[in-house]
Design a protein around this motif. Structure first.
Motif, PDB file in Angstrom:
ATOM      1  N   LEU A  91      -6.777  13.235 -55.016  1.00 18.94           N
ATOM      2  CA  LEU A  91      -7.567  12.226 -55.721  1.00 18.94           C
ATOM      3  C   LEU A  91      -7.773  10.967 -54.888  1.00 18.94           C
ATOM      4  O   LEU A  91      -8.794  10.277 -55.041  1.00 18.94           O
ATOM      5  CB  LEU A  91      -6.889  11.871 -57.047  1.00 18.94           C
ATOM      6  N   THR A 125      -8.646  10.570 -52.002  1.00 20.34           N
ATOM      7  CA  THR A 125      -9.776  10.658 -51.067  1.00 20.34           C
ATOM      8  C   THR A 125     -11.123  10.729 -51.780  1.00 20.34           C
ATOM      9  O   THR A 125     -12.163  10.791 -51.113  1.00 20.34           O
ATOM     10  CB  THR A 125      -9.635  11.899 -50.169  1.00 20.34           C
ATOM     11  N   LYS A 126     -11.107  10.738 -53.123  1.00 22.25           N
ATOM     12  CA  LYS A 126     -12.340  10.975 -53.865  1.00 22.25           C
ATOM     13  C   LYS A 126     -12.926   9.686 -54.440  1.00 22.25           C
ATOM     14  O   LYS A 126     -12.206   8.773 -54.840  1.00 22.25           O
ATOM     15  CB  LYS A 126     -12.087  11.968 -55.002  1.00 22.25           C
ATOM     16  N   ARG A 127     -14.242   9.683 -54.490  1.00 25.18           N
ATOM     17  CA  ARG A 127     -14.980   8.564 -55.075  1.00 25.18           C
ATOM     18  C   ARG A 127     -15.897   9.093 -56.177  1.00 25.18           C
ATOM     19  O   ARG A 127     -16.057  10.297 -56.347  1.00 25.18           O
ATOM     20  CB  ARG A 127     -15.765   7.819 -53.997  1.00 25.18           C
ATOM     21  N   HIS A 164     -18.397  11.793 -55.495  1.00 22.20           N
ATOM     22  CA  HIS A 164     -17.942  13.181 -55.483  1.00 22.20           C
ATOM     23  C   HIS A 164     -17.999  13.784 -56.890  1.00 22.20           C
ATOM     24  O   HIS A 164     -18.367  14.949 -57.071  1.00 22.20           O
ATOM     25  CB  HIS A 164     -16.517  13.277 -54.942  1.00 22.20           C
ATOM     26  N   VAL A 165     -17.647  12.988 -57.878  1.00 31.03           N
ATOM     27  CA  VAL A 165     -17.667  13.455 -59.266  1.00 31.03           C
ATOM     28  C   VAL A 165     -19.087  13.769 -59.694  1.00 31.03           C
ATOM     29  O   VAL A 165     -19.366  14.829 -60.265  1.00 31.03           O
ATOM     30  CB  VAL A 165     -17.045  12.407 -60.206  1.00 31.03           C
ATOM     31  N   LYS A 224     -20.588  16.942 -58.398  1.00 30.10           N
ATOM     32  CA  LYS A 224     -20.041  18.175 -58.967  1.00 30.10           C
ATOM     33  C   LYS A 224     -20.459  18.387 -60.411  1.00 30.10           C
ATOM     34  O   LYS A 224     -20.884  19.491 -60.792  1.00 30.10           O
ATOM     35  CB  LYS A 224     -18.512  18.150 -58.880  1.00 30.10           C
ATOM     36  N   LEU A 242     -12.132   7.135 -57.275  1.00 28.65           N
ATOM     37  CA  LEU A 242     -11.955   7.908 -58.506  1.00 28.65           C
ATOM     38  C   LEU A 242     -10.722   7.454 -59.267  1.00 28.65           C
ATOM     39  O   LEU A 242     -10.759   7.333 -60.492  1.00 28.65           O
ATOM     40  CB  LEU A 242     -11.855   9.397 -58.166  1.00 28.65           C
ATOM     41  N   TYR A 266     -14.377  17.468 -63.848  1.00 22.95           N
ATOM     42  CA  TYR A 266     -14.206  17.435 -62.393  1.00 22.95           C
ATOM     43  C   TYR A 266     -12.799  17.888 -62.009  1.00 22.95           C
ATOM     44  O   TYR A 266     -12.625  18.699 -61.080  1.00 22.95           O
ATOM     45  CB  TYR A 266     -14.464  16.020 -61.869  1.00 22.95           C
ATOM     46  N   HIS A 315     -11.359  21.423 -59.956  1.00 20.17           N
ATOM     47  CA  HIS A 315     -10.555  21.330 -58.737  1.00 20.17           C
ATOM     48  C   HIS A 315      -9.064  21.481 -59.044  1.00 20.17           C
ATOM     49  O   HIS A 315      -8.230  20.940 -58.315  1.00 20.17           O
ATOM     50  CB  HIS A 315     -10.814  19.990 -58.047  1.00 20.17           C
TER      51      HIS A 315
END
Length: 327
Positions: A27, A29-31, A34-35, A38, A137, A173, A177
């Motif tokens: 998480l 690394t996610k922004r 990215h959500v 997807k 995120l 999301y 994952h």
């Protein structure tokens, strides 16, 4: 309007511990970009579903029903160019609380009230919360679990229309994952509730199957902290539940249907014979809970104890909160 400030949110408000875990490594690394890529890949090609602050409650209920959504951004037109300025996100619960002010079933003036009357009926619509596609995120998860905020407007940096993002979108999301999330998925229901106990969880109140739909909506609106009302039989066993979405599609022509007993109303309103709510038991894992919420397209799971009675309710906010509590 409230805008998320990631550095302030992370360093001063949340005091995140700096430890290592499988879900943290993923998480972190996610922004939000990215959500969106997807769970809402076609959003940029579709205009935001919104309503003017002058729209009527009847128009709002019709739109929410046709779009199968519980929330709608509300705007006013500003200046000579009549530019849209978003002022709030109104959901069905706001409309329900406004509906609760009706004194009797013959009063159809409810439908002609404007959306402006519904704003600030709940704490969720008191302020408009916006985030950026570049926001972390984890910061937005924290925002959607610790500030009584269920939806935010995502501002696109390329001057694209804003995007409505909800708790359920984030849950979808994470579910997509789940193979990256690790041991946190093994949490069971009691531990999940324990992690949320610091938030002063409201007591779940029930309603008997003998009351009318009108009375049930009024009861839900009076104490909407849980956001749904379990319907029980004479021995206290869960037989159905009532949520804000059950107010969708109600118009003047169907207003008198609210006189029906609650179970009869739910069967006709949902257009099927299945009114049994989604449940879980104490051995359910976080992985199973996420799957049930996402695949079942439901906003709650009722935790049923060994005696068959309701112990608590599990919502998307509880699931998201676990990822922050165990960051």
């Amino acid at each position: 309007m409230t805008t998320l400030q990631p550095s302030l949110q992370r360093d001063q408000d949340l005091n995140f511990p700096r430890n290592s875990s499988t879900h943290h490594s993923f998480l972190a690394t996610k922004r939000i970009s990215h959500v969106l890529a997807k769970v809402k890949p076609a959003t940029s090609k579709r205009p935001l579903v919104d309503l003017s602050i002058t729209a009527t409650i009847e128009q709002a209920l019709s739109l929410l029903s046709s779009e199968d959504t519980l929330s709608v951004p509300v705007y006013r037109l500003d200046g000579a160019e009549q530019t849209k300025v978003y002022v709030a996100i109104v959901n069905v619960l706001d409309l329900m609380k406004l509906f609760n002010q009706q004194q009797q079933l013959t009063d159809n003036l409810f439908f002609q009230q404007s959306l402006e009357d519904a704003i600030e009926q709940t704490s969720q619509s008191e302020r408009l919360v916006t985030v950026q596609v570049s926001d972390a995120l984890l910061d937005v998860i924290a925002l959607l679990t610790r500030q009584n905020t269920h939806q935010v407007l995502v501002i696109n940096e390329q001057s694209q229309p804003p995007i409505l993002l909800s708790q359920m979108d984030l849950l979808r999301y994470l579910q997509a994952h789940n193979h990256h999330l690790g041991p946190i998925l093994d949490l069971t229901v009691p531990r999940l509730v324990q992690l949320d106990s610091q938030q002063a969880r409201p007591t779940v109140t029930t309603a008997t199957y003998k009351i009318t739909a009108f009375s049930a909506f009024q009861q839900l609106a009076r104490d909407a902290r849980v956001g749904t009302l379990p319907i029980v039989d004479d021995e206290g066993y869960l037989v159905s539940d009532l949520g804000p979405q059950d107010l969708q599609g109600i118009d003047k022509s169907r207003f008198q249907e609210l006189k029906k007993p609650i179970l009869m109303f739910l069967k006709s309103n949902r257009r099927d014979l299945v009114v049994t709510p989604f449940t879980c038991h104490e051995r359910f894992t976080l992985s199973q809970i996420m799957s049930a919420l996402v695949l079942g397209k439901t906003s709650r799971l009722w935790w049923i104890g060994q005696d068959g009675h309701i112990k608590d309710v599990i919502t998307p906010a509880n699931v998201l909160g676990a990822f922050i509590a165990l960051y």
